[in-house]
Design a protein around this motif. Structure first.
Motif, PDB file in Angstrom:
ATOM      1  N   VAL A   1      -6.229  10.436  -4.944  1.00 35.84           N
ATOM      2  CA  VAL A   1      -6.138   8.985  -5.127  1.00 35.84           C
ATOM      3  C   VAL A   1      -5.070   8.428  -4.176  1.00 35.84           C
ATOM      4  N   SER A   2      -4.020   9.203  -3.941  1.00 35.71           N
ATOM      5  CA  SER A   2      -3.003   8.797  -2.972  1.00 35.71           C
ATOM      6  C   SER A   2      -3.596   8.665  -1.570  1.00 35.71           C
ATOM      7  N   TYR A   3      -4.567   9.518  -1.234  1.00 37.27           N
ATOM      8  CA  TYR A   3      -5.225   9.400   0.065  1.00 37.27           C
ATOM      9  C   TYR A   3      -6.026   8.091   0.140  1.00 37.27           C
ATOM     10  N   TYR A   4      -6.654   7.732  -0.966  1.00 36.53           N
ATOM     11  CA  TYR A   4      -7.424   6.476  -1.024  1.00 36.53           C
ATOM     12  C   TYR A   4      -6.519   5.284  -0.722  1.00 36.53           C
ATOM     13  N   TRP A   5      -5.400   5.195  -1.440  1.00 35.78           N
ATOM     14  CA  TRP A   5      -4.478   4.085  -1.224  1.00 35.78           C
ATOM     15  C   TRP A   5      -3.731   4.249   0.097  1.00 35.78           C
ATOM     16  N   GLY A   6      -3.490   5.494   0.507  1.00 33.99           N
ATOM     17  CA  GLY A   6      -2.815   5.736   1.781  1.00 33.99           C
ATOM     18  C   GLY A   6      -3.632   5.263   2.962  1.00 33.99           C
ATOM     19  N   GLY A   7      -4.961   5.348   2.861  1.00 35.51           N
ATOM     20  CA  GLY A   7      -5.818   4.830   3.922  1.00 35.51           C
ATOM     21  C   GLY A   7      -5.609   3.339   4.116  1.00 35.51           C
ATOM     22  N   ALA A   8      -5.473   2.612   3.009  1.00 38.57           N
ATOM     23  CA  ALA A   8      -5.210   1.169   3.100  1.00 38.57           C
ATOM     24  C   ALA A   8      -3.866   0.915   3.766  1.00 38.57           C
ATOM     25  N   MET A   9      -2.874   1.747   3.449  1.00 36.38           N
ATOM     26  CA  MET A   9      -1.550   1.575   4.044  1.00 36.38           C
ATOM     27  C   MET A   9      -1.604   1.761   5.561  1.00 36.38           C
ATOM     28  N   LEU A  10      -2.218   2.863   6.021  1.00 31.07           N
ATOM     29  CA  LEU A  10      -2.296   3.117   7.455  1.00 31.07           C
ATOM     30  C   LEU A  10      -3.080   2.017   8.168  1.00 31.07           C
ATOM     31  N   GLY A  11      -4.170   1.580   7.544  1.00 28.62           N
ATOM     32  CA  GLY A  11      -4.973   0.522   8.138  1.00 28.62           C
ATOM     33  C   GLY A  11      -4.225  -0.788   8.245  1.00 28.62           C
TER      34      GLY A  11
ATOM     35  N   TRP B   1     -15.202  12.457   0.200  1.00 25.56           N
ATOM     36  CA  TRP B   1     -14.447  11.840   1.290  1.00 25.56           C
ATOM     37  C   TRP B   1     -14.986  10.465   1.663  1.00 25.56           C
ATOM     38  N   SER B   2     -16.257  10.220   1.377  1.00 31.28           N
ATOM     39  CA  SER B   2     -16.796   8.871   1.614  1.00 31.28           C
ATOM     40  C   SER B   2     -16.100   7.863   0.719  1.00 31.28           C
ATOM     41  N   LEU B   3     -15.938   8.212  -0.549  1.00 37.22           N
ATOM     42  CA  LEU B   3     -15.305   7.271  -1.475  1.00 37.22           C
ATOM     43  C   LEU B   3     -13.827   7.099  -1.153  1.00 37.22           C
ATOM     44  N   ILE B   4     -13.152   8.186  -0.814  1.00 38.65           N
ATOM     45  CA  ILE B   4     -11.741   8.091  -0.422  1.00 38.65           C
ATOM     46  C   ILE B   4     -11.594   7.234   0.841  1.00 38.65           C
ATOM     47  N   GLY B   5     -12.550   7.341   1.745  1.00 42.30           N
ATOM     48  CA  GLY B   5     -12.500   6.595   3.001  1.00 42.30           C
ATOM     49  C   GLY B   5     -12.602   5.092   2.837  1.00 42.30           C
ATOM     50  N   VAL B   6     -13.103   4.632   1.698  1.00 48.87           N
ATOM     51  CA  VAL B   6     -13.181   3.188   1.456  1.00 48.87           C
ATOM     52  C   VAL B   6     -11.784   2.573   1.490  1.00 48.87           C
TER      53      VAL B   6
ATOM     54  N   SER C   1       0.813  -1.217   0.000  1.00 45.14           N
ATOM     55  CA  SER C   1       0.000   0.000   0.000  1.00 45.14           C
ATOM     56  C   SER C   1       0.842   1.261   0.000  1.00 45.14           C
ATOM     57  N   LEU C   2       2.055   1.176   0.557  1.00 44.05           N
ATOM     58  CA  LEU C   2       2.949   2.327   0.471  1.00 44.05           C
ATOM     59  C   LEU C   2       3.259   2.625  -0.998  1.00 44.05           C
TER      60      LEU C   2
END
Length: 413
Positions: A276-286, A327-332, A155-156
């Motif tokens: 889009v980086s925030y979308y994938w970044g959320g997966a990384m942090l999670g 932000w809902s979609l990015i939060g997925v 995810s990084l």
């Protein structure tokens, strides 16, 4: 699945798996970066060649169809060459695919699709070998945790790629006024992908020189007994992988276009790429958080909880407008964090010596990344971009079912 040519396992390897896990993590980062670059490539090529949503989704179709077509040959290749040489072969194949982007910029969209397929074929070889290898590097009960950690570095790569691609590629995308010069703008991808080709070749050299331990638990033997697909956790897990990868990739593929909608954020492609980086970044942090949490939380319950949250967020995006939808979609992305490693390890639970075969089936299921975006593209052309997100919503509904079905902890493998 046979990994190393050495006939014996060094005693020290069993005690410490940190070094080999760190080395394998490099692969996860690299193929995450290459996969996520497609989210930038799609709007760029859509503008350059004036494509419909359905035509633009051929990028993901060609890329992820390689997983279905190449997984079984990749398994045979890794068994023949051994794990380490198989990784080197996969890296070199991926490097060839990246290098082909250079002539593709001159010869048109169809050559881009061929280059993407070859690139994905190389990544498939890496996937088939690396995922079960990580699950074997320690106790079966913590396999989900280890795979979640390596997927965090994947995810990084997916987080870095959209922002980097937005600067190097989308900043030169043609506007509506100069699309007559679109073919010339295709050359914007040449230098970035040529640099990636050289990086992959260098990584292949590293893996050709380093020594990795053999894992006897994950040998190449084909087990005897009932067909693997009668093992219900694997059969349903393969479908869950198909739908998860499809849903995740589909959202990423359409996110730049969604953020460009006037009733959402009205962003241009280069600005939207950063989100889009925030979308994938959320997966990384999670996934980093999940590495610790998955040692105490039952995998099935964690999977079901994340899937339920994803369903609610996608519904808000599909039916809403403005910042709420954005932000809902990015939060997925945050909800996606533990899904792939959790489904993968749950599906392999109890397979023992047949885990290599099971891994091949699960990697074939990654073809969902080809089919689901294609289906969403068709619905987007018919019903509009907002309602098209009902396609990935349906995908997460099945993942919710899978998590609830196997919510109880499994016994030791």
């Amino acid at each position: 699945m046979q990994h190393a040519s050495s006939p014996t396992t060094h005693q020290g390897v069993q005690g410490s798996t940190t070094a080999p896990l760190a080395i394998i993590t490099m692969l996860f980062f690299m193929w995450g970066l290459l996969t996520s670059l497609n989210d930038v490539l799609i709007p760029h090529l859509k503008a350059v060649y004036t494509l419909t949503y359905l035509q633009a989704m051929l990028v993901q179709f060609c890329f992820f169809s390689a997983y279905f077509l190449v997984s079984l040959p990749a398994g045979r290749l890794v068994r023949r060459l051994g794990y380490q040489n198989g990784v080197v072969a996969g890296l070199l194949i991926a490097a060839i695919g990246c290098a082909l982007f250079y002539p593709a910029a001159t010869h048109g969209y169809d050559v881009f699709l061929v280059a993407l397929f070859i690139l994905a074929a190389g990544i498939t070889v890496l996937q088939v070998a690396a995922n079960p290898y990580v699950t074997a590097l320690g106790p079966a009960r913590t396999a989900s945790s280890r795979l979640t950690l390596t997927q965090a570095f994947n995810s990084l790569g997916t987080t870095v790629a959209p922002a980097l691609g937005g600067i190097l590629i989308l900043s030169t995308s043609p506007s509506m006024a100069d699309q007559a010069d679109g073919a010339a703008r295709a050359h914007a991808v040449q230098l970035p992908y040529l640099a990636l080709a050289m990086a992959l070749a260098a990584l292949a050299l590293v893996f050709a020189l380093v020594r990795l331990p053999r894992q006897d638990r994950d040998t190449a033997q084909r087990g005897e007994g009932a067909p693997l697909m009668r093992h219900m956790p694997l059969a349903l897990g393969a479908l869950a992988i198909f739908l998860y990868v499809g849903g995740e990739v589909s959202i990423g593929s359409f996110l730049i276009s969604f953020l460009g909608e006037r009733d959402v954020a009205g962003l241009d492609a280069a600005a939207a790429a950063h989100y889009v980086s925030y979308y994938w970044g959320g997966a990384m942090l999670g996934r980093f958080a999940g590495f610790a949490a998955m040692r105490v939380v039952t995998p099935g319950k964690a999977l079901a909880c994340n899937a339920a949250c994803a369903i609610m967020l996608i519904a808000c995006a599909a039916l809403g407008h403005g910042s709420l939808a954005m932000w809902s979609l990015i939060g997925v992305g945050l909800c996606n964090s533990i899904m792939f490693p959790t489904i993968f390890s749950m599906a392999l639970q109890g397979l023992g010596a047949r885990s290599g075969e099971g891994s091949g089936i699960l990697c074939m299921a990654i073809v969902g990344g080809a089919i689901v975006p294609f289906a969403q593209g068709l619905l987007a052309d018919i019903a509009g971009l907002h309602l098209s997100f009902l396609v990935p919503l349906a995908c997460y509904a099945f993942i919710l079912f899978y998590g609830l079905k196997y919510a109880r902890p499994a016994g030791p493998a």
